[in-house]
Write a protein that holds these residues in place. Structure first.
Motif, PDB file in Angstrom:
ATOM      1  N   GLY A  14      42.925  62.568 -61.469  1.00 42.48           N
ATOM      2  CA  GLY A  14      43.206  64.010 -61.354  1.00 42.48           C
ATOM      3  C   GLY A  14      42.166  64.876 -62.048  1.00 42.48           C
ATOM      4  N   LYS A  15      41.028  64.283 -62.387  1.00 45.68           N
ATOM      5  CA  LYS A  15      40.005  65.021 -63.142  1.00 45.68           C
ATOM      6  C   LYS A  15      39.565  66.303 -62.447  1.00 45.68           C
ATOM      7  N   SER A  16      39.237  66.183 -61.145  1.00 41.15           N
ATOM      8  CA  SER A  16      38.666  67.364 -60.476  1.00 41.15           C
ATOM      9  C   SER A  16      39.698  68.478 -60.333  1.00 41.15           C
ATOM     10  N   ASP A  32      31.300  69.166 -60.903  1.00 42.33           N
ATOM     11  CA  ASP A  32      31.833  67.892 -60.425  1.00 42.33           C
ATOM     12  C   ASP A  32      30.664  66.913 -60.285  1.00 42.33           C
ATOM     13  N   THR A  33      30.460  66.079 -61.296  1.00 43.17           N
ATOM     14  CA  THR A  33      29.280  65.202 -61.262  1.00 43.17           C
ATOM     15  C   THR A  33      29.438  64.075 -60.239  1.00 43.17           C
ATOM     16  N   GLY A  34      30.685  63.662 -59.977  1.00 43.26           N
ATOM     17  CA  GLY A  34      30.907  62.629 -58.956  1.00 43.26           C
ATOM     18  C   GLY A  34      30.413  63.111 -57.607  1.00 43.26           C
ATOM     19  N   ALA A  35      30.589  64.411 -57.350  1.00 43.54           N
ATOM     20  CA  ALA A  35      30.144  64.986 -56.073  1.00 43.54           C
ATOM     21  C   ALA A  35      28.632  64.848 -55.918  1.00 43.54           C
ATOM     22  N   MET A  36      27.909  64.870 -57.030  1.00 40.66           N
ATOM     23  CA  MET A  36      26.450  64.759 -56.960  1.00 40.66           C
ATOM     24  C   MET A  36      26.042  63.341 -56.527  1.00 40.66           C
ATOM     25  N   TYR A  37      26.720  62.317 -57.102  1.00 42.57           N
ATOM     26  CA  TYR A  37      26.435  60.939 -56.667  1.00 42.57           C
ATOM     27  C   TYR A  37      26.883  60.742 -55.214  1.00 42.57           C
ATOM     28  N   ARG A  38      27.986  61.393 -54.861  1.00 43.00           N
ATOM     29  CA  ARG A  38      28.457  61.296 -53.469  1.00 43.00           C
ATOM     30  C   ARG A  38      27.446  61.921 -52.498  1.00 43.00           C
ATOM     31  N   ALA A  39      26.802  63.017 -52.917  1.00 42.98           N
ATOM     32  CA  ALA A  39      25.815  63.667 -52.041  1.00 42.98           C
ATOM     33  C   ALA A  39      24.645  62.723 -51.764  1.00 42.98           C
ATOM     34  N   LEU A  95      30.378  53.516 -50.629  1.00 40.26           N
ATOM     35  CA  LEU A  95      28.988  53.288 -51.057  1.00 40.26           C
ATOM     36  C   LEU A  95      28.679  53.848 -52.446  1.00 40.26           C
ATOM     37  N   VAL A  96      29.491  54.821 -52.899  1.00 40.83           N
ATOM     38  CA  VAL A  96      29.053  55.623 -54.054  1.00 40.83           C
ATOM     39  C   VAL A  96      28.911  54.843 -55.370  1.00 40.83           C
ATOM     40  N   SER A  97      29.734  53.817 -55.594  1.00 40.60           N
ATOM     41  CA  SER A  97      29.589  53.062 -56.854  1.00 40.60           C
ATOM     42  C   SER A  97      28.239  52.353 -56.927  1.00 40.60           C
ATOM     43  N   GLN A  98      27.774  51.856 -55.764  1.00 41.82           N
ATOM     44  CA  GLN A  98      26.447  51.207 -55.733  1.00 41.82           C
ATOM     45  C   GLN A  98      25.354  52.224 -56.061  1.00 41.82           C
ATOM     46  N   VAL A  99      25.485  53.412 -55.496  1.00 42.71           N
ATOM     47  CA  VAL A  99      24.503  54.482 -55.742  1.00 42.71           C
ATOM     48  C   VAL A  99      24.498  54.853 -57.231  1.00 42.71           C
ATOM     49  N   ALA A 100      25.712  54.961 -57.806  1.00 41.01           N
ATOM     50  CA  ALA A 100      25.853  55.476 -59.171  1.00 41.01           C
ATOM     51  C   ALA A 100      25.447  54.459 -60.235  1.00 41.01           C
ATOM     52  N   GLN A 101      25.197  53.205 -59.833  1.00 46.30           N
ATOM     53  CA  GLN A 101      24.804  52.245 -60.868  1.00 46.30           C
ATOM     54  C   GLN A 101      23.286  52.125 -60.994  1.00 46.30           C
ATOM     55  N   ASP A 125      33.244  67.166 -65.166  1.00 43.32           N
ATOM     56  CA  ASP A 125      33.995  65.911 -65.097  1.00 43.32           C
ATOM     57  C   ASP A 125      33.156  64.787 -64.509  1.00 43.32           C
ATOM     58  N   GLY A 126      33.499  63.551 -64.910  1.00 40.02           N
ATOM     59  CA  GLY A 126      32.741  62.387 -64.436  1.00 40.02           C
ATOM     60  C   GLY A 126      33.190  61.122 -65.132  1.00 40.02           C
ATOM     61  N   ARG A 127      32.224  60.247 -65.416  1.00 42.23           N
ATOM     62  CA  ARG A 127      32.527  58.969 -66.067  1.00 42.23           C
ATOM     63  C   ARG A 127      31.808  58.845 -67.413  1.00 42.23           C
ATOM     64  N   ASP A 128      30.659  59.509 -67.527  1.00 42.93           N
ATOM     65  CA  ASP A 128      29.795  59.331 -68.706  1.00 42.93           C
ATOM     66  C   ASP A 128      29.460  60.676 -69.346  1.00 42.93           C
ATOM     67  N   ALA A 176      38.745  48.361 -57.502  1.00 45.98           N
ATOM     68  CA  ALA A 176      37.389  47.817 -57.343  1.00 45.98           C
ATOM     69  C   ALA A 176      36.361  48.813 -57.889  1.00 45.98           C
ATOM     70  N   ARG A 177      36.592  50.098 -57.627  1.00 49.23           N
ATOM     71  CA  ARG A 177      35.641  51.111 -58.086  1.00 49.23           C
ATOM     72  C   ARG A 177      35.709  51.257 -59.614  1.00 49.23           C
ATOM     73  N   ASP A 178      36.929  51.199 -60.170  1.00 45.82           N
ATOM     74  CA  ASP A 178      37.079  51.253 -61.633  1.00 45.82           C
ATOM     75  C   ASP A 178      36.306  50.111 -62.278  1.00 45.82           C
ATOM     76  N   ALA A 180      33.757  48.371 -60.995  1.00 42.66           N
ATOM     77  CA  ALA A 180      32.311  48.577 -60.847  1.00 42.66           C
ATOM     78  C   ALA A 180      31.821  49.650 -61.830  1.00 42.66           C
ATOM     79  N   ASP A 181      32.577  50.733 -61.951  1.00 46.15           N
ATOM     80  CA  ASP A 181      32.160  51.847 -62.816  1.00 46.15           C
ATOM     81  C   ASP A 181      32.232  51.470 -64.303  1.00 46.15           C
ATOM     82  N   SER A 182      33.174  50.607 -64.663  1.00 43.41           N
ATOM     83  CA  SER A 182      33.360  50.237 -66.074  1.00 43.41           C
ATOM     84  C   SER A 182      32.434  49.109 -66.511  1.00 43.41           C
TER      85      SER A 182
HETATM   86  O1   DC Z   1      34.843  61.099 -59.291  1.00 45.01           O
HETATM   87  P1   DC Z   1      34.353  60.572 -57.955  1.00 45.01           P
HETATM   88  O2   DC Z   1      35.278  59.589 -57.299  1.00 45.01           O
HETATM   89  O3   DC Z   1      33.938  61.653 -57.023  1.00 45.01           O
HETATM   90  O4   DC Z   1      33.022  59.771 -58.348  1.00 45.01           O
HETATM   91  C1   DC Z   1      32.261  59.107 -57.379  1.00 45.01           C
HETATM   92  C2   DC Z   1      31.553  57.905 -57.982  1.00 45.01           C
HETATM   93  O5   DC Z   1      30.464  58.328 -58.790  1.00 45.01           O
HETATM   94  C3   DC Z   1      32.424  56.993 -58.840  1.00 45.01           C
HETATM   95  O6   DC Z   1      32.577  55.736 -58.234  1.00 45.01           O
HETATM   96  C4   DC Z   1      31.685  56.849 -60.126  1.00 45.01           C
HETATM   97  C5   DC Z   1      30.443  57.622 -60.007  1.00 45.01           C
HETATM   98  N1   DC Z   1      30.232  58.580 -61.084  1.00 45.01           N
HETATM   99  C6   DC Z   1      29.465  58.179 -62.139  1.00 45.01           C
HETATM  100  O7   DC Z   1      29.016  57.052 -62.175  1.00 45.01           O
HETATM  101  N2   DC Z   1      29.176  59.057 -63.125  1.00 45.01           N
HETATM  102  C7   DC Z   1      29.681  60.286 -63.113  1.00 45.01           C
HETATM  103  N3   DC Z   1      29.381  61.130 -64.106  1.00 45.01           N
HETATM  104  C8   DC Z   1      30.506  60.699 -62.049  1.00 45.01           C
HETATM  105  C9   DC Z   1      30.784  59.811 -61.048  1.00 45.01           C
END
Ligand code: DC
Length: 217
Positions: A14-16, A32-39, A95-101, A125-128, A176-178, A180-182
């Motif tokens: 519920g971050k966004s 929304d930083t996730g949106a940037m990786y999604r783009a 695809l986005v987790s692969q991009v974001a790593q 908002d984001g992960r990091d 699966a995404r959690d 990969a992201d963690s």
């Molecule tokens: O929050 P979201 O689902 O839109 O994020 C998309 C992906 O981007 C998610 O799998 C993790 C990654 N992400 C990240 O690595 N770092 C961030 N600051 C934001 C998102």
């Protein structure tokens, strides 16, 4: 003084929704930083240049991602294409987790994110965010919820957009995404010790917003 507010957490917490409402109340900008990786992920799929790490890095290098105000709304742009809705498809999500790593992708996005936050007055908002992008953020919150609740929220969100996906599939995709992201090497999803943990399971949006506003003091 205009503060910087960092909200991190796993997918579907519920971050966004919360960050957007809190930013509105504070008169701050929501990033929304996730949106940037999604783009970036959208552009990779759109160009059809393949999804190897090398191809993704090359696409990201050439791409200009920006968040722009159109009226009161923040829209996401990949170069001059408005991708705000296009980045929410299951294909982009897959695809986005692969991009974001990928290090070079993250470096570019983090630089943009820090630039947007330099004058304060942002809810990001984001992960990091608390751990890496804005380690000096004034307010740090780690938002989470049970996997069942997160899958249910994602199901409702997808249904409203016309996607009918079994809830078990969504739960598996989120897990699966959690993972990969963690577990990724660069800037993984972590809760920094100073962040306030907010488990939103069973809470209404209004209750969570009120709690976050309280933390923003
Ligand atoms: O929050 P979201 O689902 O839109 O994020 C998309 C992906 O981007 C998610 O799998 C993790 C990654 N992400 C990240 O690595 N770092 C961030 N600051 C934001 C998102």
């Amino acid at each position: 003084m205009k503060k910087t507010v960092a909200i991190d957490g796993p997918a579907g917490a519920g971050k966004s929704t919360i960050a957007k409402l809190v930013a509105e109340k504070l008169g701050y900008i929501y990033i929304d930083t996730g949106a940037m990786y999604r783009a970036v992920a959208w552009k990779v799929l759109d160009t059809g240049a393949g999804t190897t790490d090398e191809a993704i890095i090359r696409t990201a290098e050439k791409l200009h991602v920006s968040l722009r105000f159109v009226g009161d709304n923040v829209r996401v742009f990949a170069d001059d294409t408005d991708v705000t809705e296009k980045i929410r498809t299951p294909e982009v999500t897959a695809l986005v987790s692969q991009v974001a790593q990928l290090g070079p992708v993250r470096e570019k996005m983090v630089e943009l994110q820090r630039g947007m936050a330099k004058d304060g007055g942002v809810v990001m908002d984001g992960r990091d965010i608390a751990s890496n992008v804005l380690p000096n953020a004034d307010v740090k919150i780690f938002l989470t919820a049970s996997i069942e609740e997160r899958a249910l929220r994602r199901w409702k969100e997808m249904k409203a957009k016309g996607y009918e996906e079994p809830i078990e599939n969504l739960a598996a995709e989120i897990e699966a995404r959690d993972k990969a992201d963690s577990e990724r090497a660069i800037s993984p999803l972590v809760r920094v010790p100073e962040a306030t943990l907010l488990d939103t399971t069973g809470m209404t949006i209004d209750e969570v917003v009120a709690k976050v506003m309280e933390l923003c003091g």
